[in-house]
Design a protein around this motif. Sequence first.
Motif, short mmCIF file in Angstrom:
data_model
loop_
_atom_site.label_atom_id
_atom_site.label_comp_id
_atom_site.label_asym_id
_atom_site.label_seq_id
_atom_site.Cartn_x
_atom_site.Cartn_y
_atom_site.Cartn_z
N ARG A 136 0.66 -1.21 -0.11
CA ARG A 136 0.03 0.03 0.11
C ARG A 136 0.80 1.28 0.13
N LEU A 137 1.76 1.16 0.58
CA LEU A 137 2.80 2.67 0.91
C LEU A 137 3.90 2.75 -0.08
N TYR A 138 4.49 2.02 -0.40
CA TYR A 138 6.13 2.03 -0.96
C TYR A 138 5.73 2.53 -2.66
N PRO A 139 4.86 2.01 -3.52
CA PRO A 139 4.73 2.19 -4.71
C PRO A 139 4.69 3.82 -5.01
N ALA A 140 3.79 4.31 -4.43
CA ALA A 140 3.64 5.85 -4.59
C ALA A 140 4.70 6.50 -4.12
N TYR A 141 4.96 6.16 -2.79
CA TYR A 141 6.35 6.74 -1.91
C TYR A 141 7.36 6.68 -2.85
N TRP A 142 7.93 5.79 -3.63
CA TRP A 142 8.99 5.49 -4.40
C TRP A 142 8.88 6.68 -5.42
#
Length: 367
Positions: free
Chosen positions: A96-102
């Motif tokens: 949930r967190l990492y794709p958009a964060y990266w």
Amino acid sequence: MLAAATRISDAPAKSAESPRLRVLDLLRFCAAISVVFFHFGETRAWGTPNAFPALSAVTMFGVYGVRLFFLISGFVILMSAWGRGPGEFAASRIARLYPAYWASVLLLGALGVAGLVTDHRPTFAELLANLTMLQHGLRVRDLEIVYWTLWQELVFYALIACFAAMGITYRRCLAFMGAWVFLLAIAERVDADLLQAVLVPFSAPYFIAGMALFLIHRFGGSLFPWLFVAAGWALALVQVLGENPPAVARFGVPLGSALVVAVISLLFLVMVLVALGVLDGLDWRWLTALGALTYPLYLFHHHLGFLLIGVLRLPLGNRLALPVVVAAVLAVAYAVHRLVERPLQSRLRAALDRSLVADVAYLPRGG
């Protein structure tokens, strides 16, 4: 009611999908857009410290949108972890967190290296640290000012993952929250750095209250969960009234304590209404789309918005540039959701789920 609830829940609950509370999507979006307007209304990128005096009288309260995020997280993360093991819970949160964060780190890092969004050009080590989302723990500066809240969330997720390893039940939730409240007081008394780092005292009152509100939502109101809601509210007020400098000021003058108490109390009241089902009628399907925009909007709005303000404020004028910039960051959030989150989240989650059962394929041969 309490006895009935504990009989139902003292064994770890079986995994079951809870019906989506679309009102939470609406509240998450409201929290995000309030932060957006707070940042855009207060920034000196407009060429003046007070470009929108009338608007700022309202948008200055957007600084409290982060606290609403934490309340919602307490509710939603406990709901998400219920009936799951720590591995399954961790996989869901990472995906949930990492794709958009990266995507955010790579874009803002590139803009920073080019000197377009900040006077500080990030080093390669800073970029790597930020890609892990652990930079706060590593004492490395955030590439983006809003990243500080992600560390608070990560610590909370780690606590919930440890809790999930024990098996989450109603009574264990009460014990978990009780221990958290007590340790918060101990950490403040003894000034223990390790406890302070683990207990995240800034966001803890909201996480605890949100968890208690989920128990009320799932099992019905009874005294113990309401006591933890009250404890979270009291701790939040003690904290916000003791802030120096205050979180909200009008033309440099701190707002009155009564108004600050009213704002924090309103956040809690809205979540109480959610827990009691009063807002269940807000179940329009399009609210899910708003909820999907929330995370990428929060990640991308700050530096990109300021960059656009610097480009557009002179040719368009401040009054026209503001809605154009807001529309632009919403468009970026939608693009990130469609082009990054939707394709990558499912693939990352599937890969993580496969890795949790990889040992099955390597069972020892023979006896």
